[in-house]
Scaffold this active site. Sequence first.
Site, PDB file in Angstrom:
ATOM      1  N   PHE A   1      -1.387  -5.738  10.097  1.00 49.25           N
ATOM      2  CA  PHE A   1      -2.310  -5.858   8.975  1.00 49.25           C
ATOM      3  C   PHE A   1      -2.327  -7.290   8.446  1.00 49.25           C
ATOM      4  CE2 PHE A   1      -0.842  -1.248   8.014  1.00 49.25           C
ATOM      5  CZ  PHE A   1      -1.460  -0.811   9.167  1.00 49.25           C
TER       6      PHE A   1
ATOM      7  N   LEU B   1      -6.563  -1.561  -0.472  1.00 49.02           N
ATOM      8  CA  LEU B   1      -6.496  -2.017   0.915  1.00 49.02           C
ATOM      9  C   LEU B   1      -7.162  -3.383   1.045  1.00 49.02           C
ATOM     10  CD1 LEU B   1      -7.198   1.197   2.936  1.00 49.02           C
ATOM     11  CD2 LEU B   1      -5.857  -0.709   3.768  1.00 49.02           C
TER      12      LEU B   1
ATOM     13  N   GLU C   1       0.838  -1.200   0.000  1.00 46.46           N
ATOM     14  CA  GLU C   1       0.000   0.000   0.000  1.00 46.46           C
ATOM     15  C   GLU C   1       0.873   1.249   0.000  1.00 46.46           C
ATOM     16  OE1 GLU C   1      -2.273  -0.896   3.492  1.00 46.46           O
ATOM     17  OE2 GLU C   1      -3.169  -2.606   2.478  1.00 46.46           O
TER      18      GLU C   1
ATOM     19  N   GLU D   1      -5.442  -6.787   1.995  1.00 42.34           N
ATOM     20  CA  GLU D   1      -4.241  -7.581   2.256  1.00 42.34           C
ATOM     21  C   GLU D   1      -4.423  -9.050   1.939  1.00 42.34           C
ATOM     22  OE1 GLU D   1      -5.307  -5.213   4.271  1.00 42.34           O
ATOM     23  OE2 GLU D   1      -3.631  -3.859   4.661  1.00 42.34           O
TER      24      GLU D   1
ATOM     25  N   HIS E   1      -1.857  -1.454  16.314  1.00 42.42           N
ATOM     26  CA  HIS E   1      -0.719  -1.223  15.412  1.00 42.42           C
ATOM     27  C   HIS E   1       0.615  -1.640  16.008  1.00 42.42           C
ATOM     28  CE1 HIS E   1      -3.544   1.292  13.120  1.00 42.42           C
ATOM     29  NE2 HIS E   1      -2.675   1.263  12.144  1.00 42.42           N
TER      30      HIS E   1
HETATM   31  C1  LIG Z   1      -5.958  -3.657   7.370  1.00 42.02           C
HETATM   32  C2  LIG Z   1      -5.206  -2.380   7.356  1.00 42.02           C
HETATM   33  N1  LIG Z   1      -4.370  -2.138   6.346  1.00 42.02           N
HETATM   34  C3  LIG Z   1      -3.664  -0.985   6.299  1.00 42.02           C
HETATM   35  C4  LIG Z   1      -3.786  -0.041   7.279  1.00 42.02           C
HETATM   36  C5  LIG Z   1      -2.956   1.243   7.234  1.00 42.02           C
HETATM   37  N2  LIG Z   1      -3.817   2.356   6.958  1.00 42.02           N
HETATM   38  C6  LIG Z   1      -4.365   3.086   7.936  1.00 42.02           C
HETATM   39  S1  LIG Z   1      -5.437   4.214   7.371  1.00 42.02           S
HETATM   40  C7  LIG Z   1      -5.148   3.766   5.780  1.00 42.02           C
HETATM   41  C8  LIG Z   1      -5.889   4.428   4.671  1.00 42.02           C
HETATM   42  C9  LIG Z   1      -7.345   4.267   4.866  1.00 42.02           C
HETATM   43  O1  LIG Z   1      -8.017   4.871   3.819  1.00 42.02           O
HETATM   44  P1  LIG Z   1      -9.572   5.095   3.910  1.00 42.02           P
HETATM   45  O2  LIG Z   1     -10.244   3.826   4.282  1.00 42.02           O
HETATM   46  O3  LIG Z   1      -9.993   5.731   2.649  1.00 42.02           O
HETATM   47  O4  LIG Z   1      -9.757   6.077   5.143  1.00 42.02           O
HETATM   48  P2  LIG Z   1      -9.215   7.575   5.286  1.00 42.02           P
HETATM   49  O5  LIG Z   1      -7.882   7.497   5.954  1.00 42.02           O
HETATM   50  O6  LIG Z   1      -9.120   8.172   3.938  1.00 42.02           O
HETATM   51  O7  LIG Z   1     -10.204   8.266   6.137  1.00 42.02           O
HETATM   52  C10 LIG Z   1      -4.217   2.750   5.708  1.00 42.02           C
HETATM   53  C11 LIG Z   1      -3.724   2.140   4.471  1.00 42.02           C
HETATM   54  C12 LIG Z   1      -4.655  -0.349   8.340  1.00 42.02           C
HETATM   55  N3  LIG Z   1      -4.809   0.484   9.358  1.00 42.02           N
HETATM   56  N4  LIG Z   1      -5.357  -1.502   8.342  1.00 42.02           N
END
Ligand SMILES: Cc1ncc(C[n+]2csc(CCOP(=O)(O)OP(=O)(O)O)c2C)c(N)n1
Lengths: 320, 320, 320, 320
Positions: free
Chosen positions: B79, B52, B25, B54, B122
Amino acid sequence: MYVEALNEAIFEEMKRDDAVYYMGEDVRASIYGASKGLFEAYGENRVLDTPLSENGFIGAAVGSSLVGMRPIVETLTSFMWVAMDQLISQLAKMKYMFGGQASLPVTIRAVMYYNGAAAAHHSDRSYPMFMNMPGIKVIVPTFPEDAKGLMKTAVRDNDPCIIFEDGNLGGIKGDVPDNKDNELLIPFGKGKLLREGTDCTVVGIAGGNIHALNAAETLEKDGISVEVIDPRTLVPLDKEIILNSVEKTGRLVVVDPAHKVCSAASEIISIVSEQGFWNLQAPPAKVAAEQVHIPFTQALEPLIFPTEEKIINAVKGTLE
Amino acid sequence: MYVEALNEAIFEEMKRDDAVYYMGEDVRASIYGASKGLFEAYGENRVLDTPLSENGFIGAAVGSSLVGMRPIVETLTSFMWVAMDQLISQLAKMKYMFGGQASLPVTIRAVMYYNGAAAAHHSDRSYPMFMNMPGIKVIVPTFPEDAKGLMKTAVRDNDPCIIFEDGNLGGIKGDVPDNKDNELLIPFGKGKLLREGTDCTVVGIAGGNIHALNAAETLEKDGISVEVIDPRTLVPLDKEIILNSVEKTGRLVVVDPAHKVCSAASEIISIVSEQGFWNLQAPPAKVAAEQVHIPFTQALEPLIFPTEEKIINAVKGTLE
Amino acid sequence: MLARMIRIRLFESALIECQKSGEIVGSLHTYIGEEAVAVGSCVALNDDDYIAGNHRSHGHPIAKGGDINKAMAEIFGKRDGYCKGKGGSMHLADFSIGILGESGIVASSVPVATGAALAAKLKNEDFISLVYFGDGASNQGACHESMNLAALWKLPVIFVCENNQFAVTTSYKDSVSVDHISDRASAYGMPGVLVDGQDALAMYEATTVAVERARSGEGPTLIEGLTYRYEDHSLGLASVRRDQSYRSDEEVEKWRKRDPIEVLKSNMIKQEIITQKEFDQIEEKEKISVEKAVDFARKSPFPAPEELYDDLFTDPIEFA
Amino acid sequence: MLARMIRIRLFESALIECQKSGEIVGSLHTYIGEEAVAVGSCVALNDDDYIAGNHRSHGHPIAKGGDINKAMAEIFGKRDGYCKGKGGSMHLADFSIGILGESGIVASSVPVATGAALAAKLKNEDFISLVYFGDGASNQGACHESMNLAALWKLPVIFVCENNQFAVTTSYKDSVSVDHISDRASAYGMPGVLVDGQDALAMYEATTVAVERARSGEGPTLIEGLTYRYEDHSLGLASVRRDQSYRSDEEVEKWRKRDPIEVLKSNMIKQEIITQKEFDQIEEKEKISVEKAVDFARKSPFPAPEELYDDLFTDPIEFA
Ligand SMILES: Cc1ncc(C[n+]2csc(CCOP(=O)(O)OP(=O)(O)O)c2C)c(N)n1
Ligand SMILES: Cc1ncc(C[n+]2csc(CCOP(=O)(O)OP(=O)(O)O)c2C)c(N)n1
Ligand SMILES: [Mg+2]
Ligand SMILES: [Mg+2]
């Protein structure tokens, strides 16, 4: 019998408390036996057949528990991989993460089929992994009475419980005491002395106890007196009963049907080595599953798991 | 530095072999640093930003490896829960289940953020769980040189490898030897003697070694001579280097940032207790993470992990 | 086409006999009644295209042209089996002819097959991949993630849902929230086709369109073949009760009447492609080859105990 | 409505200051720019309805009427915080007013919220539940499984996708294979609505329709609020580089111009619901309450070391 004992426990708890409900795949038809008759007795709002979406429905069980329900979820250990996120990120962590606000009275029945030609995808015994993660109580009954009593305790417990049911025990017979007042409740964290002995302590986990008892009987004929202990729950673990026994016998063998690396057996040996070191008169020994996947062929699968013979050798090894 | 060393290793391996590609990602933007410059150098067919998902994309990496690709996948340990099915049911089991037909040259970079106010969701350090499951090589580098050399070995290895990268080491400096011929390849299963000593063996895992070395230095002032050993890989594990060291020192402390129950530390202690029992002159000791989730507040989180002080106390404990 | 369908039917029938006689152990998920789905779709593929499947796992490899001697030996747990006896009924695979393996965990091979298609794209080669999964499996998150990924990246993969209308005892009407699984294709921006799964030619045609689409870089297709399984969900696993109350005898009879082999046969006879006599010859030939396969399997040796750890890693690792 | 939106804006702004000054640690995912989505939807709920959220986690509880003193203290890691400092920024929760908690693992609270709705159905009570997740999160399998389950069982749950158009640096156009996430609703047989997420009234109206539907037993709705985040994905995490190249300054400016607070305010002024002066008064009042919250947080004590193991289980378990 083991499965019947579970069935009794579930019936009694569903009768006692309306908040208890049962969910899983094909549980109305009761393809695995333990939910037999539930649907007929409690109907569609208490007995739910789910789609094949373990992460989704285990998560739903978790969510429902937050608002007052007490789900019992039926699955196989091997199907829990797809649901690990809900099991770990939510079920195990929520209460702590939210400073104690969450109450999570979820009971998961995780059936372990192994040593029955089910091959690598259907033979997992993953309790050591759940022991490594805080937040979940890990229950490993061997005898019908314990299966019933621990199941009832789990349903009433306000924390997440996973009952790892050894599929090889399905046919194990055993008396379950009559309990007209429905109070066969076995406490967590209290091991059970299955057999007294003086020469070596054998700690057995789940189906491991059957082999341990057989080995003890055979060894008795050789004049070796084996004490067999069933911890019954791994989280919490009754380390006192184990340490006290080793204090008496000076020797330790742990019998564990899960993979041997980072196993419950490793944990128990490490505890005794750290806290009972001066009582040990010989190296402790592990009789656990070989560190390999479960092959289908019956020419190889039985080589993997603890057997009476392996236990006998290990006990004798501690006495050399 | 640690992250730069990984970046170098990835660059070199992608240059060497067209089959190597990188996925994860936001890896093109390189939000975590190790993939810096890759997209610019190798373009969109070698550096993939994923949705997103995994379980989906780790499964896709697995599938691609079956037909000749060599994916490097970037993620965080936390994750991986959502991807456990692909990691366990497919990545770990496929080769064996299919009688060796599958070759699975997949490298997973599993970054562990802990002790940095990231809270329970995390901060996972799940390597003990992967040690319990056969089929995956488990790599835990501490120093930049090892990170680079083990990463390169992992990419060339034909089996699944997970590199658990300790996020607390991101800023650790260290020389990485010049290698004009791109051949800094560190073999798996070979531990590293970080410091020689005679009174007590300390085995450190990942970031644990930094504290172990600090403790050793402090203890030297008290006249206590500590030997520090970094196994570098946990599967395969170099048990010889540990057993030999304990043979010399008679004492063992294991420093492990993962939860202490069924931990790598438990495993190492159980191995030494079983196989090096007669060399032990005192109970072995574990300095591992407290068996609790990772709280956000900095008033509590640092209490959980191994520290120099805890190691010093444990070493002194073995010498009482 | 006809030959392969007959081969599957006879292969499964032979297995049922061998299971009854106790020659084979474990559970069997037979493909009888669904032959047109696998054969109709597989014949639209090239030899160097890939397939992956699930627990209902004998039809797919045979449809792709797999060697029934090896398949039979595998199910007997013998060394000459496809996976040297390590996989068994649920894990047939032949990487040499593009059969990337069957998966016991439902939907778990969907990401894997998507990954094979990703490899085609990254390598810029024109092979494609096709994956079989059930109506029940369609509710797994793995399907969602893979379909999104495949559609997003325009991967050459064909998703074939074998809708045999039940997951064990659960009707797809009670597990899928829309009328048809193929209706879900629009949520990914790919074509979704509902096909008569008893008509091999219809399956062939739909797959051919999907193959062209995939090979020309336009991306994935979701095909739902509506079909029926004649037998119980699985045979042999004693603990899975043969509860047939979830469907009526009349319903089974109705479907048996539109048997896929009969449908194809009468079609071909009507179009004068074959005669009844030729059909009988094909059947006779297949009968002999299946008998030979049973014979081959019987004569093949079991793997030796020393082979237990083979195929876990490319080079063996010693575990303590 | 306006007050809550202003409260969120000021709360986040105060946090940014406190982070700069080093008073708070860890990462912050601010909700600035997206206030209309949470507030517009939450005001359509009753007090005894439930919500669950994600890592972008301050807006949801404030929109539901959460206590900003406790929220602020939590983010400061203090004992008077919602979770006694154990949760922190990503895990605010207030079970007493239906806030079932924010989840750091994306999409992981979607099954949980679905479970709360399941409880409503099983108990035959008329509360409903609503869950927030991002555009990126929509690609997780957990969403698929939950939406299918909810539609199938007609659960009273509302899925609110906050499409702020990016997941960290990845545009939803590069992660979602159809034009809009709400387009996916048809794959489950539920209504999908695309809403202007900068318009709190539009969000309110769409949610009100969904609430009615849910409460009358007709099942779930998927609402996509199209919105924008003004700040970086997360603030504070040093290792997440502030790479803004994935979007242009002009784009950010364009969205800032249609600020949700301004949109609602001018709407209300135009309709003569409030005057500029009243608006200023509200703002002033919120300013003071946020200042008080910071003060409250500063003065609250940190938890004591003895509290480390509290809240893991209902009754403490001792680990060896
Ligand atoms: C399963 C998982 N994969 C990756 C992450 C890392 N991560 C945290 S927020 C995020 C982006 C999330 O995007 P979105 O769902 O659009 O929410 P936004 O942050 O835009 O509000 C990522 C990749 C995570 N927290 N959980
Ligand atoms: C993740 C997972 N959950 C449950 C099972 C147990 N199981 C095996 S097959 C099956 C039914 C599958 O139904 P479907 O996908 O329709 O395939 P079919 O058997 O009808 O061909 C179930 C529930 C499994 N193997 N994997
Ligand atoms: Mg089916
Ligand atoms: Mg987003």
